[in-house]
Design a protein around this motif. Structure first.
Motif, mmCIF file in Angstrom:
data_model
loop_
_atom_site.group_PDB
_atom_site.id
_atom_site.type_symbol
_atom_site.label_atom_id
_atom_site.label_comp_id
_atom_site.label_asym_id
_atom_site.label_seq_id
_atom_site.Cartn_x
_atom_site.Cartn_y
_atom_site.Cartn_z
ATOM 1 N N SER A 16 0.844 -1.201 0.000
ATOM 2 C CA SER A 16 0.000 0.000 0.000
ATOM 3 C C SER A 16 0.878 1.249 0.000
ATOM 4 O O SER A 16 2.092 1.176 0.214
ATOM 5 N N LEU A 17 0.245 2.400 -0.236
ATOM 6 C CA LEU A 17 0.999 3.651 -0.231
ATOM 7 C C LEU A 17 1.684 3.910 1.102
ATOM 8 O O LEU A 17 2.735 4.545 1.147
ATOM 9 N N ASP A 18 1.079 3.434 2.198
ATOM 10 C CA ASP A 18 1.688 3.638 3.509
ATOM 11 C C ASP A 18 2.495 2.416 3.956
ATOM 12 O O ASP A 18 2.750 2.218 5.133
ATOM 13 N N CYS A 19 2.920 1.613 2.993
ATOM 14 C CA CYS A 19 3.912 0.537 3.206
ATOM 15 C C CYS A 19 3.411 -0.642 4.025
ATOM 16 O O CYS A 19 4.171 -1.230 4.806
ATOM 17 N N PHE A 20 2.158 -1.033 3.819
ATOM 18 C CA PHE A 20 1.641 -2.245 4.432
ATOM 19 C C PHE A 20 1.390 -3.303 3.362
ATOM 20 O O PHE A 20 0.915 -2.994 2.265
ATOM 21 N N ILE A 21 1.707 -4.560 3.695
ATOM 22 C CA ILE A 21 1.503 -5.668 2.765
ATOM 23 C C ILE A 21 0.244 -6.467 3.107
ATOM 24 O O ILE A 21 -0.156 -7.338 2.340
ATOM 25 N N ALA A 22 -0.373 -6.162 4.240
ATOM 26 C CA ALA A 22 -1.619 -6.798 4.667
ATOM 27 C C ALA A 22 -2.128 -6.046 5.890
ATOM 28 O O ALA A 22 -1.391 -5.283 6.517
ATOM 29 N N ASP A 23 -3.397 -6.272 6.218
ATOM 30 C CA ASP A 23 -3.903 -5.684 7.455
ATOM 31 C C ASP A 23 -3.526 -6.570 8.638
ATOM 32 O O ASP A 23 -2.826 -7.576 8.481
ATOM 33 N N GLU A 24 -4.001 -6.209 9.840
ATOM 34 C CA GLU A 24 -3.600 -6.965 11.033
ATOM 35 C C GLU A 24 -4.069 -8.416 11.006
ATOM 36 O O GLU A 24 -3.500 -9.271 11.680
ATOM 37 N N ASP A 57 -4.086 -10.255 8.251
ATOM 38 C CA ASP A 57 -3.491 -10.814 7.031
ATOM 39 C C ASP A 57 -4.376 -10.653 5.805
ATOM 40 O O ASP A 57 -4.130 -11.292 4.778
ATOM 41 N N GLY A 58 -5.381 -9.802 5.878
ATOM 42 C CA GLY A 58 -6.175 -9.503 4.696
ATOM 43 C C GLY A 58 -5.428 -8.564 3.766
ATOM 44 O O GLY A 58 -4.756 -7.631 4.223
ATOM 45 N N ILE A 59 -5.558 -8.796 2.458
ATOM 46 C CA ILE A 59 -4.817 -7.970 1.503
ATOM 47 C C ILE A 59 -5.696 -6.944 0.802
ATOM 48 O O ILE A 59 -5.195 -6.141 0.003
ATOM 49 N N GLY A 60 -6.989 -6.932 1.105
ATOM 50 C CA GLY A 60 -7.874 -5.932 0.511
ATOM 51 C C GLY A 60 -7.697 -5.863 -1.003
ATOM 52 O O GLY A 60 -7.664 -6.884 -1.691
ATOM 53 N N PRO A 61 -7.528 -4.640 -1.552
ATOM 54 C CA PRO A 61 -7.410 -4.488 -3.003
ATOM 55 C C PRO A 61 -5.979 -4.603 -3.530
ATOM 56 O O PRO A 61 -5.744 -4.332 -4.711
#
Length: 203
Positions: free
Chosen positions: A11-19, A21-25
């Protein structure tokens, strides 16, 4: 020996997944284009686990095809291995996978697949280099990737940046401590809903 490239969609704010482990879009661009990613000839990459071919924009395909074709081995952490069940023994690119884990390979799990389990990042890179020869070693970003970067074993950082802000989650650079200097990007390619960037690690 082949280059060691730390890579992930981010993501733009440097995340590869949420807490959770969801990757969203983050991976939508892999399936929203009109150009099939192929290894050359008739072989196509279709290891998504959901029955879809990877179809991206033409600009992304021209970048991803040679990048994936160059991979000889992938290094991943146990968390990702468990999440995707090791891609059922068929990694999206490359012939070999090295998993950093204190637990062994699950009993009876795809004995035909070239998956190797080691308990530290230095051993992981050593094994991956043995398996890959002159081909590229792809290191998944996150905690394991950040440990390999901090150990001075990464040659390049590759990021597929997607225009979404997560706000929190699993970081591309994990919990790395201290600064790591990179060179100016030597690859900057705009695809549809993704920006491909590559940086050499400054020595």
């Amino acid at each position: 020996m082949g280059r060691v490239v730390m890579h992930n969609v981010v993501s733009l704010d440097c995340f590869i997944a949420d807490e959770n482990d969801g990757i969203g879009p983050l991976h939508e661009w892999y399936f929203s284009g009109d150009t099939l990613i192929a290894a050359g000839g008739d072989q196509t990459y279709d290891h998504s686990g959901v029955g879809n071919d990877f179809k991206v924009s033409r600009a992304s395909a021209e970048y991803v095809r040679p990048m994936w074709a160059a991979i000889g081995a992938t290094v991943m952490g146990r968390n990702l291995f468990d999440l995707v069940n090791g891609w059922e023994g068929q990694p999206p690119a490359g012939d070999h996978v090295v998993v950093v884990s204190h637990r062994p390979k699950p009993d009876g799990w795809h004995p035909e697949a070239s998956y190797h389990f080691v308990d530290n990042v230095t051993a992981a890179i050593d094994k991956a280099q043995e398996l890959a020869g002159e081909r590229t070693i792809s290191v998944n970003a996150g905690e394991v990737g950040s440990q390999i970067l901090a150990a001075g074993l990464v040659d390049e950082v590759a990021m597929d940046v997607v225009p979404v802000v997560f706000g929190s989650g699993k970081r591309y650079f994990g919990s790395i401590d201290g600064q790591q200097l990179l060179e100016d990007p030597h690859v900057v390619i705009q695809g549809d809903r993704v920006l491909h960037l590559r940086f050499k690690v400054r020595r």
